[in-house]
Design a protein around this motif. Structure first.
Motif: not given
Length: 496
Positions: A123, A128, A159, A161, A191, A194, A197-198, A200, A225
């Protein structure tokens, strides 16, 4: 869950089984923000039992009201009680609707998840949060001998980072239910940092299924998203609806509609528009005193004349940047408006009552040419827009006193030239489409023939249709929401 039980003969041959009921229902989140209009509206009508504007009674899911009241004022729900309706009337300064501070873009994934192959999605930094939807493509059940029982499946949503960080468990879910049909469940994941990029990941913890009798497969069905957006959308009327899958009786996304009082428009200050009270009785319009031609107030009206005036002079939804109030022959509008509001007697189901001659109830949902829209509204009361002496005016085709008698002495040599139209062009039947407010404003067609209206022997002692043929004309009664107004349209067309 209802367990199986055996009848006489125990668990062997001759045993009887009751199938366990379906206890798992989709838990997808229904969250829709509806844009109603640009400009302030009256909003939801007042409920006669509560005396308040009532979003739930006048909001419909697949044409069924969310909530209704019986004749004693007791409230009932047609859907789950967790459906929430919030609305804003389009004021210049209004608050954010709770639960809609996020806008989303949904992507279908549709990947099967196993213990060997979890599904990972990346993502962007602008997301967010995401709404991750887990699917049960085959349902969730176990086939045993002569029946079906529930089963379970355990999975975790994680999730991290970037693409190399440590995975963190966000949701650890075990489903212990039964459903023999496809189901979905949605889960929100924020996220972790904040602006970064991240990713799941959906991981299956229950052992992969190899039995044809056991159905507990899961999939990463789709992801939405979400981006935080705290705009209150000032000057736009909005209705927000939130619910979950348990509130609806089917697995498909329902259609939703609302009954709303429309836009505020400028009307003369001596005029009180007609309206429906809490008992759905129409209160007729009232004119009080003499109007000075210049003093207006804002009100909700179904008089088509003031709708046209709004479309001509409003700077947001109309031609107000081009047509100024001084460019309008306001007294031709005022006279036409009084003609539309003049009470006439109609009979419905054997009961006579008085109603305004012409009303207009409509929602423009597509972009059209301004002059086409204005002409469409004018046609609803047999009028046309004129321009002369620098003024925009209205001319209505209506009964009036003769201003001059024309006879043979009025023309050269006293001779008239007579013209006629072909018999095949003489309309003998009119099909009028109107939008029945008693049937969720669906389009319906009323047909009237010349024989029905004038009488089967009115044309020189013979039938109009016999003499002229069955010549139809189709018309659309824009803004007409009752059959009686459609009837008046058809009569006008037959008399023309």
């Amino acid at each position: 869950m209802v367990d199986f039980y055996s009848g006489s003969g125990g668990g062997g041959r001759g045993a009887t089984y009751d199938e366990a009921e379906n206890t798992l229902r989709s838990m997808s989140v229904y969250r829709v923000l509806h844009l109603v209009s640009a400009g302030k509206i009256g909003g939801f009508p007042i409920n006669k039992w509560t005396g308040q504007k009532d979003p739930l009674t006048f909001s419909y899911v697949d044409d069924v009201p969310i909530k209704y009241y019986d004749t004693t004022g007791k409230a009932y729900w047609n859907t789950g009680e967790n459906i929430k309706i919030e609305w804003r009337d389009g004021s210049p300064s209004q608050s954010v609707i709770p639960g809609f501070a996020e806008t989303g873009v949904s992507t279908n994934v549709g990947q099967t998840v196993t213990t060997v192959v979890p599904v990972v999605r990346s993502h962007g930094a602008l997301a967010d949060a995401v709404l991750l939807t887990v699917g049960l493509p085959d349902g969730l059940y176990n086939q045993v001998d002569n029946g079906i029982q529930g089963t379970s499946v355990n999975f975790v949503i994680q999730s991290r980072t970037g693409s190399t960080g440590t995975w963190v468990d966000i949701h650890n879910i075990t489903l212990n239910d039964k459903t023999t049909s496809y189901a979905e469940l949605s889960y929100r994941v924020a996220n972790p940092v904040k602006g970064s990029t991240w990713q799941t990941r959906l991981v299956r913890l229950t052992a992969d299924n190899s039995s044809t009798r056991l159905k507990n497969n899961i999939s990463y069905a789709r992801v939405e998203e979400l981006t935080i957006n705290n705009s209150p959308y000032n000057n736009f009327a909005l209705v927000g609806a939130t619910a979950d899958g348990k509130s609806f009786n089917s697995g498909s996304v329902p259609t939703q509609s609302f009954l709303l009082d429309g836009l505020f428009v400028k009307v003369p200050n001596v005029y009180t528009p007609g309206y429906y009270d809490g008992d759905d009785n129409y209160i007729n319009p009232v004119y009080s005193g003499t109007w000075d031609g210049a003093t207006f107030k804002n009100a909700i009206t179904s008089n088509p004349v003031w709708v046209i005036y709004y479309l001509l002079t409003d700077t947001v939804n109309g031609l107000g940047d081009t047509v100024l109030p001084d460019d309008v022959d306001i007294y031709s509008f005022y006279s036409a408006a009084q003609y539309c509001d003049e009470l006439i007697t109609i009979t419905i189901d054997g009961v006579s009552k008085q109603v305004p001659r012409f009303t207009f109830n409509w929602q423009f949902t597509t972009q059209e040419s301004a002059i086409d829209v204005i002409n469409a509204v004018a046609s609803t009361f047999n009028a046309r827009i004129t321009y002369g002496d620098g003024k925009v005016g209205l001319v209505v085709d209506r009964p009036s006193q003769a201003t001059r008698i024309i006879n043979p002495s009025s023309v050269v040599d006293g001779k008239f030239d007579w013209f006629s139209i072909p018999r095949s062009n003489r309309t003998t039947a009119v099909n009028a489409t109107f939008y029945n407010r008693f049937n969720h404003y669906r389009a319906e067609v009323f047909t009237l023939t010349a024989d029905e209206y004038f009488g089967a022997t009115a044309d020189g002692g013979a039938s109009y249709i016999t003499n002229l043929g069955y010549n139809t004309q189709d018309i659309i009664c824009v803004g007409a929401v009752d059959k009686q107004q459609a009837i008046r349209y058809t009569r006008y067309m037959l008399e023309a």
